[in-house]
Design a protein around this motif. Structure first.
Motif, PDB file in Angstrom:
ATOM      1  N   LEU A 171      13.051  -8.337  -4.332  1.00  0.00           N
ATOM      2  CA  LEU A 171      13.817  -8.741  -3.155  1.00  0.00           C
ATOM      3  C   LEU A 171      13.159  -9.886  -2.384  1.00  0.00           C
ATOM      4  CD1 LEU A 171      16.320  -8.005  -1.409  1.00  0.00           C
ATOM      5  CD2 LEU A 171      14.783  -6.526  -0.095  1.00  0.00           C
ATOM      6  N   ILE A 172      11.841  -9.829  -2.191  1.00  0.00           N
ATOM      7  CA  ILE A 172      11.180 -10.797  -1.302  1.00  0.00           C
ATOM      8  C   ILE A 172      10.108 -11.635  -1.988  1.00  0.00           C
ATOM      9  CG2 ILE A 172      11.602  -9.371   0.740  1.00  0.00           C
ATOM     10  CD1 ILE A 172       8.556  -8.659   0.608  1.00  0.00           C
ATOM     11  N   GLY A 173       9.972 -11.503  -3.294  1.00  0.00           N
ATOM     12  CA  GLY A 173       8.904 -12.188  -4.013  1.00  0.00           C
ATOM     13  C   GLY A 173       8.884 -13.693  -3.851  1.00  0.00           C
ATOM     14  N   ASP A 174      10.029 -14.303  -3.543  1.00  0.00           N
ATOM     15  CA  ASP A 174      10.069 -15.745  -3.344  1.00  0.00           C
ATOM     16  C   ASP A 174       9.720 -16.140  -1.911  1.00  0.00           C
ATOM     17  OD1 ASP A 174      12.402 -14.635  -2.272  1.00  0.00           O
ATOM     18  OD2 ASP A 174      13.609 -16.414  -2.746  1.00  0.00           O
ATOM     19  N   ARG A 175       9.532 -15.169  -1.035  1.00  0.00           N
ATOM     20  CA  ARG A 175       9.242 -15.441   0.374  1.00  0.00           C
ATOM     21  C   ARG A 175       7.797 -15.143   0.755  1.00  0.00           C
ATOM     22  NH1 ARG A 175      14.646 -14.177   0.260  1.00  0.00           N
ATOM     23  NH2 ARG A 175      15.941 -15.133   1.867  1.00  0.00           N
ATOM     24  N   ARG A 192       7.702  -0.597  -5.024  1.00  0.00           N
ATOM     25  CA  ARG A 192       6.995  -1.879  -5.050  1.00  0.00           C
ATOM     26  C   ARG A 192       7.776  -2.904  -5.865  1.00  0.00           C
ATOM     27  NH1 ARG A 192       2.796   2.064  -5.039  1.00  0.00           N
ATOM     28  NH2 ARG A 192       1.094   1.546  -3.610  1.00  0.00           N
ATOM     29  N   GLU A 193       8.249  -2.493  -7.030  1.00  0.00           N
ATOM     30  CA  GLU A 193       9.001  -3.404  -7.901  1.00  0.00           C
ATOM     31  C   GLU A 193      10.293  -3.864  -7.231  1.00  0.00           C
ATOM     32  OE1 GLU A 193       7.816  -4.770 -10.747  1.00  0.00           O
ATOM     33  OE2 GLU A 193       5.977  -3.681 -10.268  1.00  0.00           O
ATOM     34  N   ARG A 194      10.961  -2.969  -6.520  1.00  0.00           N
ATOM     35  CA  ARG A 194      12.183  -3.354  -5.803  1.00  0.00           C
ATOM     36  C   ARG A 194      11.884  -4.358  -4.699  1.00  0.00           C
ATOM     37  NH1 ARG A 194      13.739   2.343  -4.518  1.00  0.00           N
ATOM     38  NH2 ARG A 194      14.366   1.474  -2.546  1.00  0.00           N
ATOM     39  N   LEU A 195      10.797  -4.143  -3.968  1.00  0.00           N
ATOM     40  CA  LEU A 195      10.451  -5.066  -2.889  1.00  0.00           C
ATOM     41  C   LEU A 195      10.033  -6.426  -3.446  1.00  0.00           C
ATOM     42  CD1 LEU A 195      10.452  -5.107   0.179  1.00  0.00           C
ATOM     43  CD2 LEU A 195       8.041  -4.469   0.127  1.00  0.00           C
ATOM     44  N   ALA A 233       0.839  -1.199   0.000  1.00  0.00           N
ATOM     45  CA  ALA A 233       0.000   0.000   0.000  1.00  0.00           C
ATOM     46  C   ALA A 233       0.872   1.247   0.000  1.00  0.00           C
ATOM     47  CB  ALA A 233      -0.907   0.001   1.232  1.00  0.00           C
ATOM     48  N   GLY A 234       0.438   2.232  -0.733  1.00  0.00           N
ATOM     49  CA  GLY A 234       1.151   3.501  -0.777  1.00  0.00           C
ATOM     50  C   GLY A 234       0.601   4.361  -1.888  1.00  0.00           C
ATOM     51  N   ALA A 235       1.051   5.581  -1.935  1.00  0.00           N
ATOM     52  CA  ALA A 235       0.589   6.520  -2.955  1.00  0.00           C
ATOM     53  C   ALA A 235       0.867   5.983  -4.355  1.00  0.00           C
ATOM     54  CB  ALA A 235       1.282   7.865  -2.771  1.00  0.00           C
ATOM     55  N   ILE A 236      -0.009   6.349  -5.279  1.00  0.00           N
ATOM     56  CA  ILE A 236       0.188   6.037  -6.701  1.00  0.00           C
ATOM     57  C   ILE A 236      -0.084   7.332  -7.454  1.00  0.00           C
ATOM     58  CG2 ILE A 236      -0.502   4.618  -8.661  1.00  0.00           C
ATOM     59  CD1 ILE A 236      -1.523   2.532  -6.610  1.00  0.00           C
ATOM     60  N   ARG A 237       1.001   8.105  -7.637  1.00  0.00           N
ATOM     61  CA  ARG A 237       0.893   9.399  -8.299  1.00  0.00           C
ATOM     62  C   ARG A 237       1.518   9.288  -9.685  1.00  0.00           C
ATOM     63  NH1 ARG A 237       4.064  12.435  -3.650  1.00  0.00           N
ATOM     64  NH2 ARG A 237       5.135  10.432  -3.762  1.00  0.00           N
ATOM     65  N   ASP A 238       0.792   9.737 -10.697  1.00  0.00           N
ATOM     66  CA  ASP A 238       1.271   9.637 -12.079  1.00  0.00           C
ATOM     67  C   ASP A 238       2.631  10.288 -12.279  1.00  0.00           C
ATOM     68  OD1 ASP A 238      -1.101   8.372 -12.602  1.00  0.00           O
ATOM     69  OD2 ASP A 238      -1.931   9.944 -13.876  1.00  0.00           O
ATOM     70  N   SER A 239       2.896  11.371 -11.591  1.00  0.00           N
ATOM     71  CA  SER A 239       4.127  12.128 -11.807  1.00  0.00           C
ATOM     72  C   SER A 239       5.281  11.691 -10.899  1.00  0.00           C
ATOM     73  CB  SER A 239       3.851  13.620 -11.591  1.00  0.00           C
ATOM     74  OG  SER A 239       3.384  13.828 -10.266  1.00  0.00           O
ATOM     75  N   HIS A 240       5.101  10.603 -10.166  1.00  0.00           N
ATOM     76  CA  HIS A 240       6.126  10.142  -9.226  1.00  0.00           C
ATOM     77  C   HIS A 240       6.451   8.671  -9.484  1.00  0.00           C
ATOM     78  CE1 HIS A 240       4.856  13.811  -7.225  1.00  0.00           C
ATOM     79  NE2 HIS A 240       5.953  13.723  -6.488  1.00  0.00           N
ATOM     80  N   PRO A 241       7.410   8.385 -10.349  1.00  0.00           N
ATOM     81  CA  PRO A 241       7.750   6.985 -10.648  1.00  0.00           C
ATOM     82  C   PRO A 241       8.188   6.195  -9.417  1.00  0.00           C
ATOM     83  CG  PRO A 241       9.303   8.493 -11.716  1.00  0.00           C
ATOM     84  CD  PRO A 241       8.221   9.333 -11.108  1.00  0.00           C
ATOM     85  N   GLU A 242       8.673   6.881  -8.379  1.00  0.00           N
ATOM     86  CA  GLU A 242       9.089   6.180  -7.164  1.00  0.00           C
ATOM     87  C   GLU A 242       7.921   5.454  -6.485  1.00  0.00           C
ATOM     88  OE1 GLU A 242       9.284   9.514  -7.671  1.00  0.00           O
ATOM     89  OE2 GLU A 242       8.718  10.609  -5.858  1.00  0.00           O
ATOM     90  N   PHE A 249      12.592   2.887   3.405  1.00  0.00           N
ATOM     91  CA  PHE A 249      12.313   1.689   2.616  1.00  0.00           C
ATOM     92  C   PHE A 249      13.390   0.636   2.854  1.00  0.00           C
ATOM     93  CE2 PHE A 249      13.420  -0.790  -1.102  1.00  0.00           C
ATOM     94  CZ  PHE A 249      12.231  -1.471  -1.339  1.00  0.00           C
ATOM     95  N   GLN A 250      14.652   1.055   2.889  1.00  0.00           N
ATOM     96  CA  GLN A 250      15.758   0.119   3.059  1.00  0.00           C
ATOM     97  C   GLN A 250      15.638  -0.644   4.377  1.00  0.00           C
ATOM     98  OE1 GLN A 250      16.053   3.367   2.200  1.00  0.00           O
ATOM     99  NE2 GLN A 250      16.791   3.194   0.089  1.00  0.00           N
ATOM    100  N   GLU A 251      15.262   0.053   5.433  1.00  0.00           N
ATOM    101  CA  GLU A 251      15.099  -0.581   6.741  1.00  0.00           C
ATOM    102  C   GLU A 251      13.975  -1.618   6.706  1.00  0.00           C
ATOM    103  OE1 GLU A 251      14.139   0.735  11.380  1.00  0.00           O
ATOM    104  OE2 GLU A 251      14.182   2.262   9.818  1.00  0.00           O
ATOM    105  N   ALA A 252      12.860  -1.273   6.086  1.00  0.00           N
ATOM    106  CA  ALA A 252      11.731  -2.205   5.977  1.00  0.00           C
ATOM    107  C   ALA A 252      12.100  -3.414   5.125  1.00  0.00           C
ATOM    108  CB  ALA A 252      10.515  -1.489   5.387  1.00  0.00           C
ATOM    109  N   ALA A 253      12.760  -3.178   4.006  1.00  0.00           N
ATOM    110  CA  ALA A 253      13.137  -4.268   3.101  1.00  0.00           C
ATOM    111  C   ALA A 253      14.097  -5.237   3.778  1.00  0.00           C
ATOM    112  CB  ALA A 253      13.741  -3.702   1.817  1.00  0.00           C
TER     113      ALA A 253
END
Length: 163
Positions: free
Chosen positions: A29-33, A23-26, A9-18, A140-144
């Motif tokens: 990283l953890i998609g197999d878990r 989500r894609e980075r996470l 869950a998080g913002a989904i703003r058209d002008s903010h690719p982050e 994000f790094q701490e959560a990941a």
């Protein structure tokens, strides 16, 4: 072993690719878990949001599907970084409220300088965010890093003391 289901869950703003990139980075990283439920799955990129290239998702579709995912999640990661940028994140806050009524563990990413209120003599972080988050991460790094290890504990893959 049961693999936990995790909603992003998080913002989904058209002008903010982050808003898409974290989500894609996470997932990488953890998609197999975990089984990942991503509100962006199947959707084309902005500014012409499409669903499987067939139609544009409307408000009813988005709310119904996101709430469906929250209701099924064992864990929900809330990326509230947009709050500290001055974006109200109304949808994410509604999802947070919905998730507080489920069995899910709620993991929140909140900038340490974000308060969410003006009563500094009593609280640092807004009481609803602090009280309802199972853990508050400051980046994000701490959560990941936490999820990379802790998902194996929650699935039962590493049940021994000290993992």
């Amino acid at each position: 072993m049961r693999v936990p289901t995790l909603y992003l869950a998080g913002a989904i703003r058209d002008s903010h690719p982050e808003d898409i990139e974290w989500r894609e980075r996470l997932i990488a990283l953890i998609g197999d878990r975990a089984t990942i439920l991503n509100p962006l799955a199947g959707k084309g990129a902005p500014p012409q949001w499409t669903l499987h290239g067939l139609r544009q998702p409307d408000a009813k579709f988005i709310v119904a599907h996101d709430f469906w995912a929250i209701d099924r999640a064992d864990l929900v990661v809330f990326n509230f970084s947009s709050l500290s940028e001055g974006y109200p994140s109304i949808g994410t806050l509604c999802e947070f409220g919905r998730a507080t009524g489920t069995k899910a563990l709620l993991y929140s990413i909140i900038d340490p300088e974000y308060l969410g209120h003006e009563n500094l003599t009593v609280f640092h972080l807004h009481p609803f965010l602090e009280q309802n988050s199972s853990v508050v991460f400051h980046s994000f790094q701490e959560a990941a890093a936490f999820l990379l290890k802790h998902l194996d504990v929650l699935s039962g893959r590493t049940p021994h003391h000290a993992g």
